[in-house]
Design a protein around this motif. Sequence first.
Motif, PDB file in Angstrom:
ATOM      1  N   ALA A  13       0.819  -1.207   0.000  1.00  0.00           N
ATOM      2  CA  ALA A  13       0.000   0.000   0.000  1.00  0.00           C
ATOM      3  C   ALA A  13       0.851   1.255   0.000  1.00  0.00           C
ATOM      4  O   ALA A  13       0.539   2.229  -0.673  1.00  0.00           O
ATOM      5  CB  ALA A  13      -0.925  -0.006   1.218  1.00  0.00           C
ATOM      6  N   ALA A  14       1.928   1.258   0.789  1.00  0.00           N
ATOM      7  CA  ALA A  14       2.777   2.450   0.859  1.00  0.00           C
ATOM      8  C   ALA A  14       3.379   2.743  -0.500  1.00  0.00           C
ATOM      9  O   ALA A  14       3.461   3.889  -0.943  1.00  0.00           O
ATOM     10  CB  ALA A  14       3.890   2.239   1.887  1.00  0.00           C
ATOM     11  N   SER A  41       8.707   1.042   1.381  1.00  0.00           N
ATOM     12  CA  SER A  41       7.946  -0.183   1.551  1.00  0.00           C
ATOM     13  C   SER A  41       8.728  -1.200   2.368  1.00  0.00           C
ATOM     14  O   SER A  41       8.174  -1.891   3.223  1.00  0.00           O
ATOM     15  CB  SER A  41       7.596  -0.770   0.181  1.00  0.00           C
ATOM     16  OG  SER A  41       6.870  -1.958   0.310  1.00  0.00           O
ATOM     17  N   CYS A  44       8.699  -0.243   6.090  1.00  0.00           N
ATOM     18  CA  CYS A  44       7.420  -0.546   6.736  1.00  0.00           C
ATOM     19  C   CYS A  44       7.252  -2.046   6.929  1.00  0.00           C
ATOM     20  O   CYS A  44       6.700  -2.487   7.949  1.00  0.00           O
ATOM     21  CB  CYS A  44       6.264   0.020   5.917  1.00  0.00           C
ATOM     22  SG  CYS A  44       6.204   1.845   5.917  1.00  0.00           S
ATOM     23  N   CYS A  65       4.429   5.137   8.572  1.00  0.00           N
ATOM     24  CA  CYS A  65       3.941   4.034   7.740  1.00  0.00           C
ATOM     25  C   CYS A  65       2.414   3.990   7.767  1.00  0.00           C
ATOM     26  O   CYS A  65       1.773   3.793   6.727  1.00  0.00           O
ATOM     27  CB  CYS A  65       4.507   2.706   8.231  1.00  0.00           C
ATOM     28  SG  CYS A  65       6.268   2.469   7.866  1.00  0.00           S
ATOM     29  N   ASP A  66       1.856   4.184   8.951  1.00  0.00           N
ATOM     30  CA  ASP A  66       0.393   4.185   9.058  1.00  0.00           C
ATOM     31  C   ASP A  66      -0.205   5.298   8.215  1.00  0.00           C
ATOM     32  O   ASP A  66      -1.204   5.088   7.526  1.00  0.00           O
ATOM     33  CB  ASP A  66      -0.007   4.357  10.523  1.00  0.00           C
ATOM     34  CG  ASP A  66      -1.480   4.724  10.662  1.00  0.00           C
ATOM     35  OD1 ASP A  66      -2.325   3.894  10.281  1.00  0.00           O
ATOM     36  OD2 ASP A  66      -1.775   5.840  11.130  1.00  0.00           O
ATOM     37  N   GLU A  69      -0.009   4.273   4.508  1.00  0.00           N
ATOM     38  CA  GLU A  69      -0.900   3.144   4.235  1.00  0.00           C
ATOM     39  C   GLU A  69      -2.371   3.558   4.343  1.00  0.00           C
ATOM     40  O   GLU A  69      -3.197   3.168   3.509  1.00  0.00           O
ATOM     41  CB  GLU A  69      -0.603   2.003   5.205  1.00  0.00           C
ATOM     42  CG  GLU A  69       0.755   1.375   5.003  1.00  0.00           C
ATOM     43  CD  GLU A  69       1.239   0.564   6.197  1.00  0.00           C
ATOM     44  OE1 GLU A  69       2.339   0.012   6.124  1.00  0.00           O
ATOM     45  OE2 GLU A  69       0.498   0.490   7.211  1.00  0.00           O
ATOM     46  N   SER A  92      -4.815   0.466   8.641  1.00  0.00           N
ATOM     47  CA  SER A  92      -3.591   0.198   7.899  1.00  0.00           C
ATOM     48  C   SER A  92      -2.952  -1.104   8.372  1.00  0.00           C
ATOM     49  O   SER A  92      -3.268  -1.620   9.454  1.00  0.00           O
ATOM     50  CB  SER A  92      -2.599   1.345   8.106  1.00  0.00           C
ATOM     51  OG  SER A  92      -2.130   1.346   9.459  1.00  0.00           O
TER      52      SER A  92
END
Length: 301
Positions: A13-14, A41, A44, A65-66, A69, A92
């Motif tokens: 997702a990131a 990525s 994370c 990261c959250d 995401e 996330s």
Amino acid sequence: MIQMRRARTVLGAAGLLAVIGGAAACGSGGERVAGQVAAESSACARIHGQLAAGQAVDVGAAQQCDQVEFGALENERQAARAAGEKPAMRNSATCEAVNARAARGDATLDFNLAFHCRQRERFANTVNAQNGVGEPNKVTSLCLGVRARKARGEAVDPFVRSFCDKEEAAAGGAGTGGQGGQAGAGQTAAPTPAASAPAAPSASPAPPSTPPASNGAGAGSVVCAGSTVTLSGESGAPAASSNTLPIGSRVKVTNLDNGKSTTVRVTSVSGSCTLLNNAAFEQVREPGKFLIRRARIERVA
């Protein structure tokens, strides 16, 4: 489309969010963007692994990261809504890993990180319930962890117990009152000093100079005296949500621990007196903290 799906599979997702944002960076800048996305990525993914293994993590990096995401998930949700679907709001991958440990009552988990993800989860639960895609009054992972700790006979910090009691009551549960023993067993153990959980000290009372609460009062009145303030997780221009002030009203929130204040408009309904969105919270927060324990909340003209 196929290439985008492949990119999502490889980068997560990131990576997807950064790829979308950097799609125009072809040619000379494309390789640099791709390298940066892969590095983010990978970082994370390491954090996810550390959380799953019960290890300590860099809290700031985990929250970053959250953010990335969550942004990607929200983009997907809004696109699905635009297509006529009714998707659920999701947490996330980072907060899912945090919440898994929180639900077990992991006392080694950083409280600020656990509380950050609790707020994300709580907001998602509220939105999903309102949209008919989730159960109402769902107890968050952090408060499920309180249940687990009580079942093990462990002490629960009074501040954590204060908001988990409200969650349990709303869900029709027995609450988390007491310091030990089985939940709902009717046992009351000897009080435990607040120092037993240094990461989450008891909420400080509002200063004596704070006027009494005056919910629903006119401009200039303090509302919900003694309430804590945290962030809703919503993006956009500075704004607030409230279960006390009507939509459209303006509220001034002052962090009494650093003197910073922000005045914003209430744009949505929440389960608390006042929640600030990300942009508004940044204006008054203390570095590394996701909760204002001593706040003055005023309704303004």
